[in-house]
Design an enzyme around this catalytic site. Structure first.
Site, PDB file in Angstrom:
ATOM      1  N   CYS A 125      -2.819  -2.392 -24.543  1.00  0.00           N
ATOM      2  CA  CYS A 125      -4.079  -1.362 -25.030  1.00  0.00           C
ATOM      3  C   CYS A 125      -4.743  -1.110 -23.685  1.00  0.00           C
ATOM      4  O   CYS A 125      -4.520  -1.101 -22.712  1.00  0.00           O
ATOM      5  CB  CYS A 125      -5.089  -2.245 -25.923  1.00  0.00           C
ATOM      6  N   ASP A 194     -11.748  -8.447 -28.347  1.00  0.00           N
ATOM      7  CA  ASP A 194     -12.654  -7.582 -28.936  1.00  0.00           C
ATOM      8  C   ASP A 194     -13.740  -8.671 -29.471  1.00  0.00           C
ATOM      9  O   ASP A 194     -14.668  -8.625 -29.931  1.00  0.00           O
ATOM     10  CB  ASP A 194     -12.200  -6.869 -30.449  1.00  0.00           C
TER      11      ASP A 194
END
Ligand code: RI2
Length: 320
Positions: A125, A194
């Site tokens: 990512c 996250d």
């Protein structure tokens, strides 16, 4: 207006990345406080709380978002005048944005210490925190090479390889499913987060747990770069992180999906990597083993035992 626009951009992922989302939300609250011209304290509080709710509702997984919003809103109910309430929001939002930027710099320096000259690093990512460690190691003169995944369905890997290319770092771009094929060529995995739970599990972009599993099997270390405000206080009282499931159209165009009546497209944006597959979490306060996540929640997010009791009471009251 700014709040609605920002919320839309976060939802559509025009603004993305857990840290950036948090900073943008704080900036939107700052702008909202400045633009909200009322002199009535109750109206001001109501307006600010509605804006906070709109922002928090945009993406459910990145805990950086509610953590940032709560930091900015803390003290709003205690301010005696509208002017002080407004000043308070502006001051806390500016402080959050500044400290969030500083945190990335500190993480870069701490993380880079764990990268050796000659290392091949795999990242998944597009994480500002993770990339900052890699770029800092390169800046320090270490000879490194990177494997970057594509990151279906939103292709955040493209952002990653552009950044690495600009930094002048040798990079290999691979599809997500090629990770296991290359893991024996890799010395270290570095990803962002996250959310980090109290038991040291890391919630990050879908596929991270597969990457970590492959690394674990191949005895390759996994390092997570995460600011302290990505740790999730409410996981201490048993709350689970809500995994966002995004529209299937991000994976398969609706025109095709419509023709396949027996097929449902599933599109979870994140997954959970257990602490056993993570060697270290690098925060701006230092590198810790994932099992020490509670210390970060207590010491740096200020969630002492009373806060947990309060939250627990509120929680049980909700359930009654
Ligand atoms: P930084 C991103 O989420 C990715 O999962 C990334 O690893 C994480 O946020 C942390 O990013 P998304 O917004 O805060 O792309 O380190 O869904 O930039």
């Amino acid at each position: 207006m700014i709040v609605t626009e920002t919320a839309e951009k976060i939802k559509s992922m025009e603004i993305r990345g857990a840290g950036r989302i948090a900073r943008t939300a704080a900036e939107a609250l700052l702008a909202h406080a400045t633009g909200c011209v009322t002199n009535d304290l109750d109206t001001f509080r109501r307006e600010m709380k509605a804006a906070a709710q709109t922002l928090i509702a945009t993406r459910p997984t990145a805990v950086s978002l509610p953590n940032a919003v709560h930091l900015v809103m803390a003290g709003l109910d205690d301010a005696p005048t509208t002017g002080e309430a407004r000043e308070g929001v502006i001051e806390r939002a500016s402080r959050f944005v500044e400290s969030s930027r500083e945190a990335v710099g500190k993480i870069a320096r701490i993380g880079a210490r764990h990268i050796r000259d000659g290392d091949v690093i795999l990242t998944h990512c597009n994480s500002e925190a993770a990339l900052s460690c890699i770029i800092e190691a390169h800046r320090e003169g270490k000879n490194i090479e990177v494997f970057a995944t594509e990151v279906r369905p939103r292709n955040q890997g493209l952002v990653t390889i552009r950044t690495l290319n600009t930094a002048g770092i040798r990079t290999n771009f691979i599809v997500d499913s090629a990770v296991r094929s290359f893991i024996n060529d890799v010395d270290l995995v570095i990803v962002g987060a996250d959310a980090v739970t109290v038991n040291g599990a890391v919630v990050n972009k879908i596929g991270t747990s597969q990457v970590a599993h492959s690394a674990h099997e191949a005895r390759v270390n996994v390092l997570v770069a995460a600011e302290t405000y990505k740790f999730a206080p409410r996981t201490v009282i048993g709350e689970l992180i809500n995994i966002e499931e995004r529209p299937g159209s991000e994976v398969l165009p609706d025109e095709i999906a419509r023709t396949l009546s027996n097929v449902t497209v599933r599109n979870p944006a994140f997954d959970v990597t257990p602490a056993e597959y993570i060697d270290m979490i690098v925060t701006e306060e230092g590198a810790i083993p994932p099992q020490m996540a509670y210390v970060i929640i207590r010491e740096y997010l200020g969630w002492g035992i009373e806060e947990f009791h309060k939250a627990f009471e509120i929680n049980t009251r909700h359930e009654e």
